[in-house]
Design an enzyme around this catalytic site. Structure first.
Site, mmCIF file in Angstrom:
data_model
loop_
_atom_site.group_PDB
_atom_site.id
_atom_site.type_symbol
_atom_site.label_atom_id
_atom_site.label_comp_id
_atom_site.label_asym_id
_atom_site.label_seq_id
_atom_site.Cartn_x
_atom_site.Cartn_y
_atom_site.Cartn_z
ATOM 1 C CG ASP A 87 -2.126 0.795 0.965
ATOM 2 O OD1 ASP A 87 -2.318 1.594 -0.129
ATOM 3 O OD2 ASP A 87 -3.104 1.011 2.022
ATOM 4 C CE LYS A 88 0.428 8.149 -2.097
ATOM 5 N NZ LYS A 88 -0.863 8.830 -1.954
ATOM 6 C CG HIS A 89 -1.720 6.849 3.971
ATOM 7 N ND1 HIS A 89 -2.846 6.552 3.966
ATOM 8 C CD2 HIS A 89 -1.384 7.606 4.871
ATOM 9 C CE1 HIS A 89 -3.442 7.299 4.578
ATOM 10 N NE2 HIS A 89 -2.798 7.977 5.429
ATOM 11 C CB SER A 90 -0.570 10.904 0.752
ATOM 12 O OG SER A 90 -0.421 12.274 1.111
ATOM 13 C CB THR A 127 -8.003 8.975 -1.858
ATOM 14 O OG1 THR A 127 -6.834 9.560 -1.953
ATOM 15 C CG2 THR A 127 -7.987 7.933 -3.435
ATOM 16 N NE ARG A 175 -4.579 13.143 16.691
ATOM 17 C CZ ARG A 175 -4.353 12.809 15.443
ATOM 18 N NH1 ARG A 175 -4.744 11.623 15.098
ATOM 19 N NH2 ARG A 175 -3.244 13.122 14.690
ATOM 20 C CB SER A 190 -3.900 8.570 13.495
ATOM 21 O OG SER A 190 -4.905 8.677 12.340
ATOM 22 C CE LYS A 194 -6.358 5.945 9.796
ATOM 23 N NZ LYS A 194 -6.699 7.318 9.705
ATOM 24 C CE LYS A 195 -3.032 3.174 4.629
ATOM 25 N NZ LYS A 195 -3.866 3.181 3.351
HETATM 26 N N1 URA Z 1 -4.179 11.224 8.229
HETATM 27 C C1 URA Z 1 -4.684 10.380 9.243
HETATM 28 O O1 URA Z 1 -5.130 9.253 8.884
HETATM 29 N N2 URA Z 1 -4.147 10.457 10.618
HETATM 30 C C2 URA Z 1 -3.647 11.490 11.005
HETATM 31 O O2 URA Z 1 -3.557 11.812 12.159
HETATM 32 C C3 URA Z 1 -3.142 12.585 9.974
HETATM 33 C C4 URA Z 1 -3.539 12.112 8.832
#
Ligand code: URA
Length: 445
Positions: A87-90, A127, A175, A190, A194-195
């Site tokens: 996976d890729k995440h930004s 996305t 938050r 965070s 999830k990842k």
């Molecule tokens: N994206 C997230 O999923 N969590 C964060 O805390 C910041 C960006």
């Protein structure tokens, strides 16, 4: 030793006073977040304590795993997959539509990409909101169907499911409204909770830095990038983090359907924005080497470019949309399906000079105010609105050169955005900001 359970307020007090938390204390707090015994006020106070006092890698790893384990962790039947699951995440920015292109490109290279994406947050786009501009697209697909699409097509991009890392949903929403987003350990926990819940083998992170990112300084972005690499590594998921520029929007558009158009044009080899291309190839090649599909970055780049040249990535994207409920001919005729905003207003430079600075966060907020993002979590978005034809830092302009094109629902909204867009662009004699696109690549030592 007997585990003496502390009240949530005692756990918060310890962190407030800069003491480290034991694994049991972190576990108890996260358990309380999911059971409801910890209140929103306590989550806010805990987050603020972490914001000021930080967490070390052990504490952050424990928090990440405790959050991951509040929901399902996906299992993949490896006998049905002949490639790595990646996976890729930004970390979030403006005009960042990389996932839409990179997921099908990686799938065309032999990887499987189960991408669980988020909605826009604050000024930054998501996305999921971009994909919601495609009629019928099931971005809230159930997990079984999601896994089936990954197996069949090679990639699927869907929204966060309530069954994956539910603790993050609750903590994040607190938050978001308590000025505690910009914390390295909290962002790490965070994102990675999830990842890691998606059961992946390798991850590439795009940590944005600059005035349109949550990490506005390169120092904080590098700290975040390193922390993510370490925590993911300890959880058994090899990760590379790239630190990339967000001192200007990444694509030349910002807005949901507008970015989908940009992605489709890239995939069809019709328009290749050089900045977008550089980030896509850098992230993709690092990940292909990390997961073992290639040994050299140069070869990985060739492979990725080839997926565009031979139409494979476009085909995967098209299949993914069809399997997830969207139109079968979307990639051929995106304009038939995407909403077009009724009002277009050009923003023109009033001065002569060089585009020397861009207020990227403001541009993101303008898209939100036009209706392309949310002011409250329950708000509906308008996917047609946004900004296109954005000028870049370093562009030479004269009076009347277009800086951006506003896409709005009403003339009044377009007029309101006009002045703000103009203010987002500083025209001067030189470039004031660091513009290097790939600032750093952080890997495990
Ligand atoms: N994206 C997230 O999923 N969590 C964060 O805390 C910041 C960006």
């Amino acid at each position: 030793m007997v585990n003496k359970q502390l009240l949530p307020e005692e756990i918060i007090r310890r962190k407030r006073d800069n003491q480290s938390l034991t694994n049991d204390q972190i576990q108890d707090f996260i358990d309380g977040v999911v059971s409801g015994s910890v209140t929103d006020g306590q989550i806010a106070a805990f987050s603020m304590a972490v914001f000021f006092q930080h967490m070390d890698v052990r504490e952050c790893s424990k928090m990440t795993l405790a959050m991951r384990d509040t929901g399902n962790v996906l299992r993949w039947d490896r006998s049905r997959f002949n490639g790595p699951i990646v996976d890729k995440h930004s970390s979030g920015g403006v005009g960042d539509c990389v996932s839409l292109m990179l997921a099908p490109m990686l799938a065309s290279c032999g990887a499987y990409v189960p991408m669980i994406s988020g909605r826009g947050l604050g000024h930054s786009g998501g996305t999921l909101d971009k994909l919601s501009s495609i009629p019928g697209y099931l971005f809230r697909s159930d997990i079984d169907h999601f896994q089936k699409v990954v197996e069949t097509v090679g990639c699927a991009i869907v929204g966060q499911s309530a069954s994956l890392a539910p603790a993050d949903g609750r903590i994040y929403s607190v938050r978001d409204v308590t000025a505690t987003v910009e914390s390295v350990p909290l962002i790490t926990a965070s994102i990675l909770s999830k990842k890691l819940a998606a059961g992946i083998d390798a991850l590439v992170m795009d940590v944005k830095t600059g005035n349109g990112a949550f990490a506005d300084t390169t120092k904080m972005a590098i700290e975040l990038a390193d922390n993510i690499v370490q925590v993911a590594g300890l959880a058994g998921v090899p990760t590379v983090s790239l630190v990339t520029d967000m001192n200007q929007p990444l694509a030349s558009s910002a807005g949901n359907a507008l970015e989908v158009v940009e992605a489709v044009r890239y995939l069809k080899n019709e328009k290749c924005d050089p900045r977008l291309d550089e980030v896509i190839l850098a992230l993709g090649s690092e990940l292909l080497v990390l997961c073992g599909l290639e040994t050299e970055r140069v070869d990985a780049i060739k492979l990725l470019k080839n997926t565009i040249a031979d139409g494979m990535a476009a085909e995967r994207f098209s299949k993914m949309i069809a399997f997830l409920g969207g139109p079968h001919d979307f990639i051929e005729k995106p304009q038939k399906y995407l909403q077009d905003a009724p009002i277009k207003l050009s923003v023109k430079s009033e001065h002569m000079g060089t585009v020397s600075d861009i207020d990227t966060r403001l541009l993101g907020l303008i898209v939100v105010e036009l209706g392309g993002g949310r002011l409250r979590p329950q708000d509906e978005i308008d996917t047609s609105v946004g900004l296109s034809h954005l000028a870049r830092i370093g562009d030479k302009v004269v009076p009347n050169t277009q800086l951006a094109l506003i896409h709005a629902k009403t003339s009044q909204e377009a007029e309101e955005a006009h002045q703000k867009v103009l203010e987002s662009f500083r025209i001067g004699e030189k470039i004031y900001k660091e513009v290097k696109l790939i600032r750093d690549i952080r890997k495990a030592a």
